[in-house]
Design an enzyme around this catalytic site. Structure first.
Site, short mmCIF file in Angstrom:
data_model
loop_
_atom_site.label_atom_id
_atom_site.label_comp_id
_atom_site.label_asym_id
_atom_site.label_seq_id
_atom_site.Cartn_x
_atom_site.Cartn_y
_atom_site.Cartn_z
N ASP A 127 0.83 -1.37 -0.07
CA ASP A 127 -0.07 0.01 -0.08
C ASP A 127 0.80 1.22 -0.04
OD1 ASP A 127 -2.56 -1.67 0.13
OD2 ASP A 127 -2.45 -1.62 2.14
N GLU A 128 1.96 1.25 -0.60
CA GLU A 128 3.03 2.23 -0.45
C GLU A 128 2.40 3.52 -1.68
OE1 GLU A 128 3.99 -0.75 -1.27
OE2 GLU A 128 5.18 -1.27 0.27
N LYS B 283 1.94 2.20 -5.10
CA LYS B 283 2.34 1.79 -6.49
C LYS B 283 1.34 1.93 -7.54
CE LYS B 283 2.35 -2.24 -4.40
NZ LYS B 283 2.19 -1.97 -2.78
N LYS C 24 -0.75 4.45 -8.15
CA LYS C 24 -0.87 5.65 -8.55
C LYS C 24 0.54 6.11 -9.31
CE LYS C 24 0.58 10.35 -7.43
NZ LYS C 24 0.42 11.57 -6.59
N GLY D 92 -4.60 -4.36 -3.63
CA GLY D 92 -5.42 -3.05 -4.14
C GLY D 92 -4.62 -1.93 -4.49
N HIS D 93 -4.77 -1.55 -5.80
CA HIS D 93 -4.03 -0.59 -6.24
C HIS D 93 -4.66 0.56 -6.60
CE1 HIS D 93 -0.41 -3.56 -7.07
NE2 HIS D 93 -0.66 -3.39 -5.96
N GLN E 95 2.08 -6.10 -3.31
CA GLN E 95 2.65 -6.06 -1.85
C GLN E 95 3.79 -5.27 -1.73
OE1 GLN E 95 1.40 -9.43 -3.23
NE2 GLN E 95 -0.39 -8.62 -2.66
N THR F 243 2.98 -12.83 2.46
CA THR F 243 2.18 -13.21 1.54
C THR F 243 3.09 -14.33 0.91
OG1 THR F 243 0.73 -12.68 -0.35
CG2 THR F 243 2.99 -11.77 -0.44
N VAL G 272 -8.47 -3.14 -0.10
CA VAL G 272 -9.25 -4.38 -0.38
C VAL G 272 -10.36 -5.03 0.81
CG1 VAL G 272 -8.90 -7.13 -0.54
CG2 VAL G 272 -7.51 -5.27 -1.85
N THR G 273 -9.73 -4.78 2.01
CA THR G 273 -10.59 -5.35 3.05
C THR G 273 -11.16 -4.28 4.00
OG1 THR G 273 -8.65 -5.40 4.42
CG2 THR G 273 -9.32 -7.36 3.21
N PRO H 11 -8.43 -1.24 9.15
CA PRO H 11 -7.69 -0.03 9.52
C PRO H 11 -6.10 -0.79 9.52
CG PRO H 11 -8.58 -0.69 11.39
CD PRO H 11 -9.29 -1.53 10.39
N LYS I 1 3.09 10.09 -0.06
CA LYS I 1 2.27 10.94 1.17
C LYS I 1 3.08 11.55 2.10
CE LYS I 1 -1.31 7.92 1.86
NZ LYS I 1 -2.38 6.90 2.55
N GLY I 2 3.94 12.42 1.53
CA GLY I 2 4.71 13.31 2.31
C GLY I 2 3.67 14.37 2.86
P1 GDP Z 1 -0.59 0.40 -3.39
O1 GDP Z 1 -1.28 -0.93 -3.13
O2 GDP Z 1 0.63 0.43 -3.42
O3 GDP Z 1 -1.11 0.81 -5.10
O4 GDP Z 1 -1.34 1.44 -2.72
P2 GDP Z 1 -3.02 1.53 -2.26
O5 GDP Z 1 -3.82 2.15 -3.26
O6 GDP Z 1 -3.41 0.44 -1.45
O7 GDP Z 1 -2.86 2.84 -0.96
C1 GDP Z 1 -2.18 3.82 -1.29
C2 GDP Z 1 -3.20 5.10 -0.89
O8 GDP Z 1 -2.91 6.00 -0.67
C3 GDP Z 1 -4.56 5.20 -1.82
O9 GDP Z 1 -5.60 5.47 -1.30
C4 GDP Z 1 -3.92 6.40 -2.80
O10 GDP Z 1 -5.02 7.03 -3.46
C5 GDP Z 1 -3.35 7.10 -1.66
N1 GDP Z 1 -2.25 8.02 -2.09
C6 GDP Z 1 -1.18 7.69 -3.13
N2 GDP Z 1 -0.29 8.72 -2.95
C7 GDP Z 1 -0.56 9.38 -2.08
C8 GDP Z 1 0.02 10.75 -1.64
O11 GDP Z 1 1.18 11.28 -2.05
N3 GDP Z 1 -0.39 11.56 -0.50
C9 GDP Z 1 -1.82 11.11 -0.12
N4 GDP Z 1 -2.55 11.84 0.66
N5 GDP Z 1 -2.49 9.87 -0.41
C10 GDP Z 1 -1.74 9.09 -1.54
P1 IMO Z 2 -1.00 -4.21 -2.28
O1 IMO Z 2 -0.37 -4.59 -3.73
C1 IMO Z 2 -0.90 -4.57 2.08
C2 IMO Z 2 -1.00 -8.56 3.72
C3 IMO Z 2 -2.13 -9.15 4.53
C4 IMO Z 2 -1.54 -10.10 5.29
C5 IMO Z 2 -0.53 -10.61 4.62
C6 IMO Z 2 -0.75 -11.87 3.81
O2 IMO Z 2 -2.06 -3.53 -2.36
O3 IMO Z 2 0.03 -3.32 -1.71
P2 IMO Z 2 -2.54 -12.74 1.73
O4 IMO Z 2 -4.03 -12.32 1.51
O5 IMO Z 2 -1.52 -12.35 0.88
O6 IMO Z 2 -2.41 -14.00 2.35
O7 IMO Z 2 -1.98 -11.94 3.06
O8 IMO Z 2 -0.15 -9.77 3.63
N1 IMO Z 2 -1.16 -8.14 2.50
C7 IMO Z 2 -1.28 -6.81 2.01
N2 IMO Z 2 -0.94 -5.83 2.75
N3 IMO Z 2 -1.25 -4.45 0.83
C8 IMO Z 2 -1.06 -5.49 0.02
O9 IMO Z 2 -1.21 -5.56 -1.50
C9 IMO Z 2 -1.29 -6.76 0.42
N4 IMO Z 2 -1.65 -7.97 0.15
C10 IMO Z 2 -1.35 -8.73 1.39
O10 IMO Z 2 -2.72 -8.02 5.02
O11 IMO Z 2 -0.87 -9.26 6.59
MG MG Z 3 -2.93 -1.62 -1.82
#
Ligand code: GDP
Ligand code: IMO
Ligand code: MG
Length: 423
Positions: free
Chosen positions: A13-14, A16, A18, A40-41, A224, A239, A300-301, A304, A331-332
């Protein structure tokens, strides 16, 4: 042409999704190499907010081809819902989205096995997304899996039945309360498979070799993060795939000497969903404030996300394991208004100060050692260039670059495609 990689360096969830979307205009092909619908991207642009699961994050760019590689696991049911969610954008999937015949399929019973396994673990559960990821990769390495290419065979349903029967016996063996109606799940599954079969299946490694030969540019998209890697993550709270750079080689058939840039993405702080150790986790008001401002809920889920300070010991480790050549700090903007910022620069490990990630980072062994830095008050979300950055933000970035010895090339200041500043 060489292949560039884009990977998450923390626990997922860094941001990626975006950044792949931002970079797609530089590439002909975007290729996902591992994971599945546990990902969940999130992409945001032109007032649209969209979460992708298995489909690569280049899908909104008509001119790019999106490849789902052999290392990915696909749940036809989730996949078809994902396609339906994209229907309103009139994308040409038959042309722009292609799937490796060697990608493995998540069966309904894989999801049930995931639930049974987690239930049987009680308090020691992984905190899985319960999408069937672990059981599907287990069948892959156990040489029992069903692959996309099998769907082109006459008798694939016999293979399916044998595997599903075996899974049912395994679910019984767990002896936990998992309620299900397999007939319902199968009806949904077989219908989804029929829709999936309308897409283009390919020998993706051959496709990518030809593309490279013909000078096409390729970006491999990871899911991930490095600390969830099956080998290098915080095992067993990980994972079931290689989320690190090597995973792009095995998950796409890209040779190591064909990898060019490795883009490593990290949040300016740290988050984690699910169980497992997290040395810099905050349990106080500061952590709650980060979660609230950062809107830290799983894409995805909806769970929090746990929040804490940036951990440079873990980040350095991820930079090394992946061979990161360029960093991107996300997210700076979330850190605006924190009077002081802390960055973990070493661990106290069983009474000794260390600078590397040890075998075990459970709280009883590891206490983070912090460097404190000045925060900044300014709102970053409207900024468009580096010259507008407050002094304290520049100092934070410079400090990280010095510690990590890799340049930070992008600073993201909001979720939108436009809120991206190149350095
Ligand atoms: P991914 O799984 O690495 O693609 O990341 P996720 O989509 O799961 O989670 C990143 C969340 O941070 C999403 O809700 C994005 O819309 C949001 N996001 C991405 N970059 C930034 C940022 O620079 N600032 C803020 N406030 N939100 C961001
Ligand atoms: P993206 O690509 C954050 C975590 C789960 C759990 C562990 C194992 O959006 O960054 P799994 O379903 O693979 O058996 O879960 O890994 N996890 C993630 N956490 N972002 C994800 O994907 C994740 N995919 C799995 O929360 O701790
Ligand atoms: Mg994600």
């Amino acid at each position: 042409m060489a292949v560039d990689l884009l990977l998450g360096l923390q626990w997922g969830d860094e941001g990626k999704g975006k950044i792949v979307d931002v970079l797609t205009s530089n590439y002909n092909i975007i290729a996902r190499f591992q994971g599945g619908p546990n990902a969940g991207h999130t992409l945001e642009f032109d007032g649209i907010k969209h979460v992708l699961r298995t489909i690569p994050s280049g899908i909104f760019h008509e001119e790019s081809i999106n490849v789902i590689g052999n290392g990915v696991v696909i749940d036809p049911v989730v996949f078809v819902k994902e396609l339906e969610g994209l229907d309103k954008y009139n994308l040409d999937y038959k042309k722009n989205l292609i799937i490796s015949r060697k990608a493995h399929i998540i069966l309904p019973t894989h999801r049930l096995l995931d639930a049974a396994s987690e239930a049987s673990k009680g308090k020691a559960k992984i905190g899985s997304t319960l999408k069937g990821i672990g059981p599907t990769y287990m069948d892959k390495t156990g040489r029992n899996g069903i692959r996309i290419g099998d769907l082109e065979l006459e008798n694939w349903q016999d293979k399916y039945r044998a595997l599903a029967n075996k899974h049912e016996a395994m679910i019984d063996f767990y002896n936990v309360d998992v309620q299900y109606d397999l007939a319902d799940l199968e009806a949904e599954f077989f219908a989804a498979v029929e829709t999936l079969k309308r897409l283009t299946f390919i020998d993706s490694e051959e496709y990518l070799h030809q593309a490279q030969k013909n000078g096409k540019t390729i970006l491999a998209e990871g899911a991930q993060g490095s600390l969830l890697d099956i080998d290098f993550g915080t095992y067993p709270f990980v994972t079931s795939s290689n989320t690190t750079a090597a995973g792009a080689c095995t998950g796409l058939g890209v040779a190591p000497n064909k990898v060019n840039e490795v883009f490593g993405i990290f949040k300016a702080y740290t988050t984690r969903v699910g169980s497992g150790p997290f040395p810099t986790e905050l349990f106080d008001e500061t952590g709650l404030k980060m979660a609230k401002i950062g809107n830290e809920f799983g894409a995805v889920t909806g769970r929090p996300r746990r929040c804490g300070w940036l951990d440079l010991v873990a980040l350095k480790y991820a930079v090394q394991v992946n061979g990161v050549t360029q960093l991107m700090m996300m997210k700076g903007d979330v850190l605006s208004g924190f009077p002081k910022l802390k960055v973990c620069t070493a661990y106290n490990y069983k009474g000794e100060q260390i600078n590397h990630l040890p075998y075990n980072i459970e709280a009883e062994n590891v206490t983070p050692i912090y460097t404190e830095m000045e925060g900044w008050k300014e709102d970053l979300t409207e900024m468009t260039e580096v010259s507008q950055f407050p002094k304290a933000l520049n100092a934070y970035i410079d400090f990280l670059e010095k510690e990590l010895e890799v340049p930070i090339k992008i600073v993201s200041v909001g979720p939108d495609r436009k809120q991206t500043i190149h350095r």
